[in-house]
Enzyme design. Sequence first.
Site, PDB file in Angstrom:
ATOM      1  N   LYS A 130       0.791  -1.184   0.185  1.00  0.00           N
ATOM      2  CA  LYS A 130      -0.167  -0.205  -0.118  1.00  0.00           C
ATOM      3  C   LYS A 130       1.006   1.285  -0.118  1.00  0.00           C
ATOM      4  CE  LYS A 130      -3.307  -0.430  -0.499  1.00  0.00           C
ATOM      5  NZ  LYS A 130      -4.291  -0.668  -1.606  1.00  0.00           N
ATOM      6  N   GLY A 131       1.906   1.071  -0.633  1.00  0.00           N
ATOM      7  CA  GLY A 131       2.880   2.193  -0.497  1.00  0.00           C
ATOM      8  C   GLY A 131       2.739   2.954  -2.099  1.00  0.00           C
TER       9      GLY A 131
END
Length: 342
Positions: A100-101
């Site tokens: 989720k970066g």
Amino acid sequence: MAGSGGLGGGAGGSQGAGGGPGATLRAPRAPLLFAALVLGAYCLCALPGRCPPAGRIPVPAPAPAEPPRAARSPGTSGLPVASGSGRRRFPQALIVGVKKGGTRALLEFLRLHPDVRALGSEPHFFDRCYERGLAWYRSLMPRTLDGQITMEKTPSYFVTREAPRRIHGMSPATKLIVVVRNPVTRAISDYAQMLSKTPGLPSFGTLAFRRGLGPVDTAWSAVRIGLYAQHLDNWLRYFPLSHFLFVSGERLVSDPAGELGHVQDFLGLKRVVTDKHFYFNATKGFPCLKKAQGSGRPRCLGKSKGRPHPRVPEAMVQRLRAFYRPFNRKFYQMTGQDFGWD
């Protein structure tokens, strides 16, 4: 379910009609059973995944032999077309984190470059499939020509304790790219993804904190992933800092061409992917790729990109910011970069 049917049937029978102790004891079973099912589903999602079956990871087809590499289609001004049979090689560069970066966005943006060949799926070799051996891993890779770079991305590598040692064993010269994002925003985004897959999960606050707004629960993966300094400590036992590039997930959204410039420099590539390849989609709140010469419509990433986040009370957000602050500052010192999260 049989249990639910028994409870439903009891409502019309002697047990449901009567007010005896038997009926009183059985009544809470339905909500308890539902809660157990929800928590069971959450635990399954939170556990480390298993190695996907070999057939689930497609082996890329070899590039066509003609036209030769770097040739342009007649009458077009598009990017050079990478082609030729080539051979399968171990990746020279890996996108190792973080979940989720912005790792999917970075990989898709990099694939615009004619000298980058990347596996589209996540092989999870160094965390889940290591027992299948390096020959199996190499067989998954796309064919490349001399001068091209082979890449793959699996964001869970960054938080897998064995991954640095295993990657070093493959090649100590491997270049490592880590996309990082404000750990509070990242945790909420992670929870949003979990919730989309398992509706009915406990609230964000229930999972992130013990006993209400008690201590932050670092046993929860969504919180633990954001302890970047701790994970990097493990990697620096095997690789020098010069082998890493830390990409800002925030700047990858606000200035994708700028971040891609740094990545291309790090990989020793000519800066081919530039601002002319991007436009900002205000609806998604995310950059998309302009259509390439001779292709169809512009392309945005999947519907999960730009997914709305659940509302988290400001008091919880502030508690998490305070919790992460010392870890963030240590990470800034270790990398020599201030990501501006505090």
